[in-house]
Design a protein around this motif. Structure first.
Motif, PDB file in Angstrom:
ATOM      1  N   LEU A 234       0.855  -1.185   0.000  1.00 17.94           N
ATOM      2  CA  LEU A 234       0.000   0.000   0.000  1.00 17.94           C
ATOM      3  C   LEU A 234       0.893   1.238   0.000  1.00 17.94           C
ATOM      4  CD1 LEU A 234      -3.129   0.411   0.215  1.00 17.94           C
ATOM      5  CD2 LEU A 234      -2.761   0.915   2.637  1.00 17.94           C
ATOM      6  N   VAL A 235       0.688   2.131  -0.962  1.00 15.34           N
ATOM      7  CA  VAL A 235       1.533   3.322  -1.084  1.00 15.34           C
ATOM      8  C   VAL A 235       0.677   4.551  -1.377  1.00 15.34           C
ATOM      9  CG1 VAL A 235       3.628   2.133  -1.848  1.00 15.34           C
ATOM     10  CG2 VAL A 235       1.922   2.851  -3.546  1.00 15.34           C
ATOM     11  N   GLN A 236       1.229   5.709  -1.024  1.00 17.16           N
ATOM     12  CA  GLN A 236       0.582   6.979  -1.332  1.00 17.16           C
ATOM     13  C   GLN A 236       1.528   7.813  -2.190  1.00 17.16           C
ATOM     14  OE1 GLN A 236      -0.350   9.613   2.050  1.00 17.16           O
ATOM     15  NE2 GLN A 236      -2.265  10.137   1.045  1.00 17.16           N
ATOM     16  N   VAL A 237       0.968   8.539  -3.148  1.00 13.44           N
ATOM     17  CA  VAL A 237       1.776   9.422  -4.000  1.00 13.44           C
ATOM     18  C   VAL A 237       2.035  10.706  -3.213  1.00 13.44           C
ATOM     19  CG1 VAL A 237       1.938  10.641  -6.195  1.00 13.44           C
ATOM     20  CG2 VAL A 237       0.688   8.465  -6.063  1.00 13.44           C
ATOM     21  N   CYS A 238       3.295  10.959  -2.842  1.00  8.17           N
ATOM     22  CA  CYS A 238       3.613  12.155  -2.050  1.00  8.17           C
ATOM     23  C   CYS A 238       4.227  13.263  -2.903  1.00  8.17           C
ATOM     24  CB  CYS A 238       4.521  11.816  -0.870  1.00  8.17           C
ATOM     25  SG  CYS A 238       6.085  11.041  -1.287  1.00  8.17           S
ATOM     26  N   LYS A 239       4.671  12.932  -4.122  1.00  6.27           N
ATOM     27  CA  LYS A 239       5.154  13.949  -5.064  1.00  6.27           C
ATOM     28  C   LYS A 239       4.748  13.541  -6.465  1.00  6.27           C
ATOM     29  CE  LYS A 239       9.241  15.871  -2.735  1.00  6.27           C
ATOM     30  NZ  LYS A 239      10.710  16.072  -2.830  1.00  6.27           N
ATOM     31  N   GLU A 240       4.200  14.486  -7.222  1.00  3.50           N
ATOM     32  CA  GLU A 240       3.819  14.202  -8.599  1.00  3.50           C
ATOM     33  C   GLU A 240       5.054  14.024  -9.469  1.00  3.50           C
ATOM     34  OE1 GLU A 240      -0.279  16.098  -9.995  1.00  3.50           O
ATOM     35  OE2 GLU A 240       1.127  17.636  -9.338  1.00  3.50           O
ATOM     36  N   ASN A 241       4.869  13.358 -10.613  1.00  2.00           N
ATOM     37  CA  ASN A 241       5.959  13.261 -11.570  1.00  2.00           C
ATOM     38  C   ASN A 241       6.254  14.643 -12.143  1.00  2.00           C
ATOM     39  OD1 ASN A 241       3.264  12.785 -12.726  1.00  2.00           O
ATOM     40  ND2 ASN A 241       4.331  12.818 -14.679  1.00  2.00           N
ATOM     41  N   ILE A 242       7.528  14.987 -12.248  1.00  4.16           N
ATOM     42  CA  ILE A 242       7.962  16.259 -12.808  1.00  4.16           C
ATOM     43  C   ILE A 242       8.911  15.968 -13.958  1.00  4.16           C
ATOM     44  CG2 ILE A 242       9.169  18.421 -12.352  1.00  4.16           C
ATOM     45  CD1 ILE A 242       8.317  18.204  -9.450  1.00  4.16           C
ATOM     46  N   LYS A 243       8.473  16.339 -15.167  1.00  3.05           N
ATOM     47  CA  LYS A 243       9.247  16.082 -16.392  1.00  3.05           C
ATOM     48  C   LYS A 243       9.618  14.607 -16.452  1.00  3.05           C
ATOM     49  CE  LYS A 243      10.937  20.763 -17.164  1.00  3.05           C
ATOM     50  NZ  LYS A 243      12.084  21.644 -17.366  1.00  3.05           N
ATOM     51  N   THR A 244      10.927  14.305 -16.416  1.00  2.50           N
ATOM     52  CA  THR A 244      11.376  12.912 -16.581  1.00  2.50           C
ATOM     53  C   THR A 244      11.397  12.144 -15.262  1.00  2.50           C
ATOM     54  OG1 THR A 244      13.670  13.636 -16.343  1.00  2.50           O
ATOM     55  CG2 THR A 244      12.791  13.521 -18.579  1.00  2.50           C
ATOM     56  N   LYS A 245      11.125  12.817 -14.154  1.00  7.17           N
ATOM     57  CA  LYS A 245      11.180  12.166 -12.852  1.00  7.17           C
ATOM     58  C   LYS A 245       9.862  11.475 -12.535  1.00  7.17           C
ATOM     59  CE  LYS A 245      14.637  15.309 -10.917  1.00  7.17           C
ATOM     60  NZ  LYS A 245      14.959  16.276  -9.840  1.00  7.17           N
ATOM     61  N   ALA A 246       9.981  10.241 -12.014  1.00  6.24           N
ATOM     62  CA  ALA A 246       8.802   9.461 -11.660  1.00  6.24           C
ATOM     63  C   ALA A 246       8.147  10.037 -10.408  1.00  6.24           C
ATOM     64  CB  ALA A 246       9.201   8.006 -11.413  1.00  6.24           C
ATOM     65  N   PRO A 247       6.842   9.783 -10.231  1.00 10.94           N
ATOM     66  CA  PRO A 247       6.210  10.211  -8.980  1.00 10.94           C
ATOM     67  C   PRO A 247       6.866   9.510  -7.790  1.00 10.94           C
ATOM     68  CG  PRO A 247       4.764   8.733 -10.204  1.00 10.94           C
ATOM     69  CD  PRO A 247       5.899   9.067 -11.107  1.00 10.94           C
ATOM     70  N   VAL A 248       6.870  10.169  -6.644  1.00  6.62           N
ATOM     71  CA  VAL A 248       7.477   9.605  -5.433  1.00  6.62           C
ATOM     72  C   VAL A 248       6.375   8.998  -4.571  1.00  6.62           C
ATOM     73  CG1 VAL A 248       8.837  10.097  -3.366  1.00  6.62           C
ATOM     74  CG2 VAL A 248       9.345  11.292  -5.506  1.00  6.62           C
ATOM     75  N   LEU A 249       6.641   7.771  -4.093  1.00  9.68           N
ATOM     76  CA  LEU A 249       5.659   7.037  -3.303  1.00  9.68           C
ATOM     77  C   LEU A 249       6.153   6.872  -1.866  1.00  9.68           C
ATOM     78  CD1 LEU A 249       4.968   4.162  -5.871  1.00  9.68           C
ATOM     79  CD2 LEU A 249       3.821   6.379  -5.720  1.00  9.68           C
TER      80      LEU A 249
END
Length: 402
Positions: A96-111
């Motif tokens: 179970l994970v929560q998205v704490c940062k959206e994807n920015i350009k080439t960077k994946a979202p942070v979980l």
């Protein structure tokens, strides 16, 4: 002068624009696409795809999107089976994970596995049984009162981050919200055990609603929108006496505010200063570069005084533009070179004072030997040009079409 905030929400092209005014000055712009509200703060059942040991991270699929999951920051894991929470994940594990940062350009979202549930006065933070109080609450007696209330309600595996809005709130109101957030948190953990992999387990209210919830009630004097859906979504969370649905076909809200022009200015590279100087703002992949120029300045002062006047005016405008455009990360400012060390120190003090009003943590680091000023701003959301722009396919993503 007491701070007074007004919020206006209207349509701009195909997005819902939120404009925040503080004492009648435009300070913040946010773009929300009604057809795609994003994945920030949503909770999913993800599947571990790969483990990258050299960066102590895993990449987790949350349903067609792979997110970055730090094994260093997430020492305990919310497995969807009976696996011990302290065991290291392996490919194939469902967590179970929560998205704490959206994807920015080439960077994946942070979980993250530290599930957070936001409320009006606080944020419940999973796997962190401690109390953090907003630094903007400076009264030591109030900090002590709040700390005592919250420490008495800590769970075994969750704690609270106390918002500025909690200042002066009654104990009964705080406890009522704590109980509500705890029930939501436990329901999320329980619900995850019965859903399929890649399912969305929890979704916070839309982002524009959460922005309003997080604002200080005393400072917020007016909320106005001409979008019926937005009005109906925000009215349960706002004071009806301050919330207005705008209806006037003769003068649309966006025209009344002159927002189209203000948005277009906030997307341009060059910004003219009142004294004739200018700044040029260039976002890059690694940082934001800002150049200060004499422009059309026609003053008759000594050269050093001229440069100081342009630089100080630029410092104030840079602070405003960085916030308005939601620029973040490393920001390098090339002010006009000055020789006088006292004037350099005064310039840094001016910039620090100007960014101090920004609700997002912004730090003026120092001036380098090349007279470049280093500044950092916490990344919380994509910059305005990415919120509104479409990546240009002709230049392979090096520019945007608006």
């Amino acid at each position: 002068m007491n701070m007074q905030k007004k919020i206006y929400m209207t349509c701009y092209k195909d997005v819902w624009m939120t404009a925040v005014y503080e004492n009648e000055h435009l300070t913040d712009l946010y773009a929300d696409r009604p057809e795609a509200s994003g994945i920030l703060d949503r909770v999913y059942i993800g599947k571990v795809k790969t483990i990258v040991k050299n960066i102590q991270a895993a990449f987790v699929d949350i349903g067609g999107i792979e997110g970055y999951y730090s094994l260093k920051d997430n020492e305990s894991h919310l497995y969807m089976n009976s696996k011990d929470k302290n065991m290291i994940p392996v490919p194939g594990d469902e967590i179970l994970v929560q998205v704490c940062k959206e994807n920015i350009k080439t960077k994946a979202p942070v979980l993250t596995s530290k599930i957070s549930i936001a409320g009006k006065y606080m944020v419940l933070k999973g796997q962190k049984p401690s109390v953090g109080i907003s630094a903007r609450i400076t009264d030591e007696n109030e900090r002590g009162r709040l700390k005592k209330i919250f420490e008495n309600r800590l769970g075994d595996d969750f704690g609270f981050i106390v918002r500025t809005k909690a200042q002066g709130a009654s104990e009964a109101s705080l406890i009522e919200e704590m109980d509500l957030l705890e029930k939501k948190y436990l329901a999320v953990l329980e619900k995850g055990r019965y859903l399929k992999c890649f399912s969305q387990v929890y979704k916070e209210p839309d982002e524009y609603v959460r922005r309003i919830i997080s604002m200080d009630d005393e400072q917020l004097v007016k909320i106005c929108t001409d979008i019926r859906e937005v009005y109906e979504n925000i009215i349960p969370y706002t004071d009806p006496s301050k919330t207005v649905f705008y209806e006037d076909d003769r003068m649309p809200l966006i025209k009344l505010l002159g927002l189209e022009t203000k948005i277009e200015r906030a997307l341009k590279e060059q910004v003219w200063l009142k004294n004739g100087g200018s700044i040029v703002i260039t976002p890059t992949e690694a940082m934001v570069v800002i150049d200060v120029n004499t422009g059309k300045y026609t003053g008759k002062k000594k050269l050093e005084d001229t440069y100081f006047e342009i630089n100080t005016e630029a410092a104030k405008e840079i602070a405003r533009q960085v916030r308005l455009r939601n620029l973040s990360g490393i920001i390098m400012i090339d002010f006009i070179d000055m020789q006088d060390p006292d004037k350099k120190a005064q310039l840094l003090d001016c910039l620090k004072a100007a960014v101090s009003a920004d609700p997002v943590r912004t730090v003026v680091v120092d001036m380098t030997k090349l007279n470049l000023v280093e500044m950092t701003r916490k990344k919380e959301k994509r910059p305005l040009h990415e919120q509104l722009g479409v990546v240009c396919h002709t230049c392979k993503g090096r520019g945007y079409i608006f």
